[in-house]
Scaffold this active site. Structure first.
Site, PDB file in Angstrom:
ATOM      1  N   LYS A  58       0.834  -1.213   0.000  1.00  0.00           N
ATOM      2  CA  LYS A  58       0.000   0.000   0.000  1.00  0.00           C
ATOM      3  C   LYS A  58       0.870   1.265   0.000  1.00  0.00           C
ATOM      4  O   LYS A  58       0.558   2.258  -0.673  1.00  0.00           O
ATOM      5  CB  LYS A  58      -0.926  -0.020   1.220  1.00  0.00           C
ATOM      6  CG  LYS A  58      -1.770   1.219   1.407  1.00  0.00           C
ATOM      7  CD  LYS A  58      -2.820   1.422   0.323  1.00  0.00           C
ATOM      8  CE  LYS A  58      -3.563   2.742   0.523  1.00  0.00           C
ATOM      9  NZ  LYS A  58      -4.578   2.997  -0.488  1.00  0.00           N
ATOM     10  N   LYS A  93      -0.265  11.428   5.692  1.00  0.00           N
ATOM     11  CA  LYS A  93       0.037  10.285   6.566  1.00  0.00           C
ATOM     12  C   LYS A  93       0.703   9.161   5.758  1.00  0.00           C
ATOM     13  O   LYS A  93       1.718   8.595   6.168  1.00  0.00           O
ATOM     14  CB  LYS A  93      -1.271   9.777   7.189  1.00  0.00           C
ATOM     15  CG  LYS A  93      -1.128   8.468   7.910  1.00  0.00           C
ATOM     16  CD  LYS A  93      -2.362   7.588   7.916  1.00  0.00           C
ATOM     17  CE  LYS A  93      -3.159   7.428   6.682  1.00  0.00           C
ATOM     18  NZ  LYS A  93      -3.869   6.194   6.482  1.00  0.00           N
TER      19      LYS A  93
HETATM   20  P1  NAD Z   1     -12.601   8.368   7.641  1.00  0.00           P
HETATM   21  O1  NAD Z   1     -11.923   9.358   8.512  1.00  0.00           O
HETATM   22  O2  NAD Z   1     -13.696   8.809   6.727  1.00  0.00           O
HETATM   23  O3  NAD Z   1     -13.196   7.147   8.536  1.00  0.00           O
HETATM   24  C1  NAD Z   1     -12.594   6.664   9.694  1.00  0.00           C
HETATM   25  C2  NAD Z   1     -13.701   6.387  10.710  1.00  0.00           C
HETATM   26  O4  NAD Z   1     -13.109   5.838  11.902  1.00  0.00           O
HETATM   27  C3  NAD Z   1     -14.452   7.651  11.134  1.00  0.00           C
HETATM   28  O5  NAD Z   1     -15.845   7.476  10.904  1.00  0.00           O
HETATM   29  C4  NAD Z   1     -14.123   7.793  12.616  1.00  0.00           C
HETATM   30  O6  NAD Z   1     -15.197   8.330  13.382  1.00  0.00           O
HETATM   31  C5  NAD Z   1     -13.839   6.354  13.007  1.00  0.00           C
HETATM   32  N1  NAD Z   1     -13.042   6.233  14.217  1.00  0.00           N
HETATM   33  C6  NAD Z   1     -11.912   6.909  14.550  1.00  0.00           C
HETATM   34  N2  NAD Z   1     -11.456   6.498  15.744  1.00  0.00           N
HETATM   35  C7  NAD Z   1     -12.306   5.535  16.173  1.00  0.00           C
HETATM   36  C8  NAD Z   1     -12.377   4.732  17.331  1.00  0.00           C
HETATM   37  N3  NAD Z   1     -11.453   4.840  18.308  1.00  0.00           N
HETATM   38  N4  NAD Z   1     -13.396   3.837  17.445  1.00  0.00           N
HETATM   39  C9  NAD Z   1     -14.319   3.734  16.479  1.00  0.00           C
HETATM   40  N5  NAD Z   1     -14.326   4.475  15.350  1.00  0.00           N
HETATM   41  C10 NAD Z   1     -13.325   5.364  15.201  1.00  0.00           C
HETATM   42  O7  NAD Z   1     -11.428   7.661   6.824  1.00  0.00           O
HETATM   43  P2  NAD Z   1     -11.565   6.805   5.466  1.00  0.00           P
HETATM   44  O8  NAD Z   1     -11.412   7.721   4.303  1.00  0.00           O
HETATM   45  O9  NAD Z   1     -12.745   5.895   5.566  1.00  0.00           O
HETATM   46  O10 NAD Z   1     -10.210   5.954   5.564  1.00  0.00           O
HETATM   47  C11 NAD Z   1     -10.054   4.860   6.458  1.00  0.00           C
HETATM   48  C12 NAD Z   1      -8.722   4.197   6.158  1.00  0.00           C
HETATM   49  O11 NAD Z   1      -8.713   3.739   4.801  1.00  0.00           O
HETATM   50  C13 NAD Z   1      -7.512   5.163   6.303  1.00  0.00           C
HETATM   51  O12 NAD Z   1      -6.427   4.458   6.831  1.00  0.00           O
HETATM   52  C14 NAD Z   1      -7.254   5.585   4.858  1.00  0.00           C
HETATM   53  O13 NAD Z   1      -5.908   5.961   4.655  1.00  0.00           O
HETATM   54  C15 NAD Z   1      -7.627   4.319   4.100  1.00  0.00           C
HETATM   55  N6  NAD Z   1      -8.059   4.538   2.716  1.00  0.00           N
HETATM   56  C16 NAD Z   1      -8.917   5.552   2.389  1.00  0.00           C
HETATM   57  C17 NAD Z   1      -9.286   5.735   1.053  1.00  0.00           C
HETATM   58  C18 NAD Z   1     -10.206   6.870   0.634  1.00  0.00           C
HETATM   59  O14 NAD Z   1     -10.306   7.123  -0.579  1.00  0.00           O
HETATM   60  N7  NAD Z   1     -10.888   7.547   1.532  1.00  0.00           N
HETATM   61  C19 NAD Z   1      -8.803   4.869   0.059  1.00  0.00           C
HETATM   62  C20 NAD Z   1      -7.968   3.810   0.422  1.00  0.00           C
HETATM   63  C21 NAD Z   1      -7.603   3.660   1.766  1.00  0.00           C
END
Ligand code: NAD
Length: 296
Positions: free
Chosen positions: A171, A239
């Site tokens: 990744k 990040k």
């Molecule tokens: P996001 O911030 O939209 O979602 C993360 C969720 O985790 C939030 O709803 C938050 O409230 C929740 N959260 C945080 N701490 C918590 C806890 N202690 N207990 C329970 N819930 C908790 O992020 P995202 O865009 O969905 O990304 C999630 C992961 O996937 C990240 O690591 C990101 O790098 C990766 N990712 C994102 C994308 C994208 O296009 N958005 C693509 C590939 C990978």
């Protein structure tokens, strides 16, 4: 059908959990934001009241959290997955985090007889919504085989890439390539516009030739229009560039272009663009030359 605990119902987790519920799995989800739980219920899942409530009965637990501190809290912390899931449970951490945390979690989980895969994804919000993610998994082959029916509900390209942590290294490689391509597409747009050439027309030609890429295919129009709604936020890409550079240091290699792109992403964040889509790297490249075009 599998009993699933799903922690982290954000941009990615919400559509993934919805697909899993629609496929007939019993999904208990938890997020610190109550609004996310309502969306899960609307999609046929159960809103859990805590991490423990989501995972206690689960056969498979998926975490989809922002970064390693949140994964550590949810998995290793008090009332977390290692404390509250049954022995034999399979934990797939699909967040993008540093590889050493994935390895540490796997080691600590083994003592609790909990099986772990690091299984980050690529494909963005659209990939999550269309159940077309690429999934790169690190861990034991038998655990990958056990998780495959669940992964197949949310992904299309699903590959076991090596031992614990290997998914996160793949990744990191993905993110440095994506960041680099965004930076170069941004530079192409600035060059075209500053030379009086229509950028949309120019990029249409590029997209059909050797310079073509998925990013040009999906994002050239929104970039030329200056539409930067996330998507994948600059903050998250910042990040990920940090993860890539730390992994390079760990592996003892130099990645000069990655270093440069990481600085451009950091500049975007410092300029206040952190909550915009990572295609807003264009704004950074424009600012370097004092080149401006109004946002859509
Ligand atoms: P996001 O911030 O939209 O979602 C993360 C969720 O985790 C939030 O709803 C938050 O409230 C929740 N959260 C945080 N701490 C918590 C806890 N202690 N207990 C329970 N819930 C908790 O992020 P995202 O865009 O969905 O990304 C999630 C992961 O996937 C990240 O690591 C990101 O790098 C990766 N990712 C994102 C994308 C994208 O296009 N958005 C693509 C590939 C990978």
């Amino acid at each position: 059908m599998t009993k699933l605990g799903f922690i982290g119902l954000g941009v990615m987790g919400t559509p993934m959990a919805a697909h899993l519920a629609a496929a007939g799995h019993e999904v208990s989800g938890y997020d610190v934001h109550a609004a996310a739980l309502a969306k899960l219920e609307a999609a046929g899942g159960r809103a859990a009241t805590s991490v423990a409530d989501a995972v206690a009965e689960a056969d498979v637990v998926i975490t989809m959290l922002p970064n390693h501190p949140q994964v550590e809290e949810v998995v290793l912390g008090a009332g977390g997955v290692l404390e509250t899931a049954k022995p034999g449970t399979l934990l797939a951490d699909m967040s993008t985090i540093r590889p050493e945390t994935s390895v540490e979690i796997a080691n600590r989980a083994a003592a609790k007889e909990i099986r772990v895969l690091d299984a980050p994804v690529s494909g963005g919000q659209a990939g999550a919504e269309q159940a077309a993610l690429s999934i790169m998994a690190g861990g034991e082959a038998a655990d990958f085989a056990a998780a495959l029916p669940v992964f197949e509900v949310v992904g299309k390209t699903i590959v076991h890439v090596g031992p614990h942590g290997a998914g996160q290294v793949v990744k990191a490689a993905n993110q440095l390539v994506v960041g680099g391509i965004y930076g170069l597409v941004a530079e192409a747009i600035v060059l075209l516009e500053a030379s009086g050439v229509d950028a949309g027309t120019g990029l249409d030609v590029l997209a059909g030739g050797l310079a073509g890429s998925r990013i040009l295919e999906l994002k050239r129009k929104s970039m030329v229009e200056r539409s930067f709604q996330p998507g994948f936020r600059i903050d998250l890409h910042h990040k990920d560039m940090g993860i890539a550079l730390a992994a390079a240091r760990q592996a003892g290699v130099a990645l000069p272009l990655t270093g440069l792109v990481a600085q451009l992403v950091a500049a975007g964040r410092a300029m206040g663009y952190g909550s915009l889509d990572h295609s807003a790297l264009l704004k950074v490249v424009e600012d370097l030359s004092g080149h401006t075009k109004a946002e859509a």
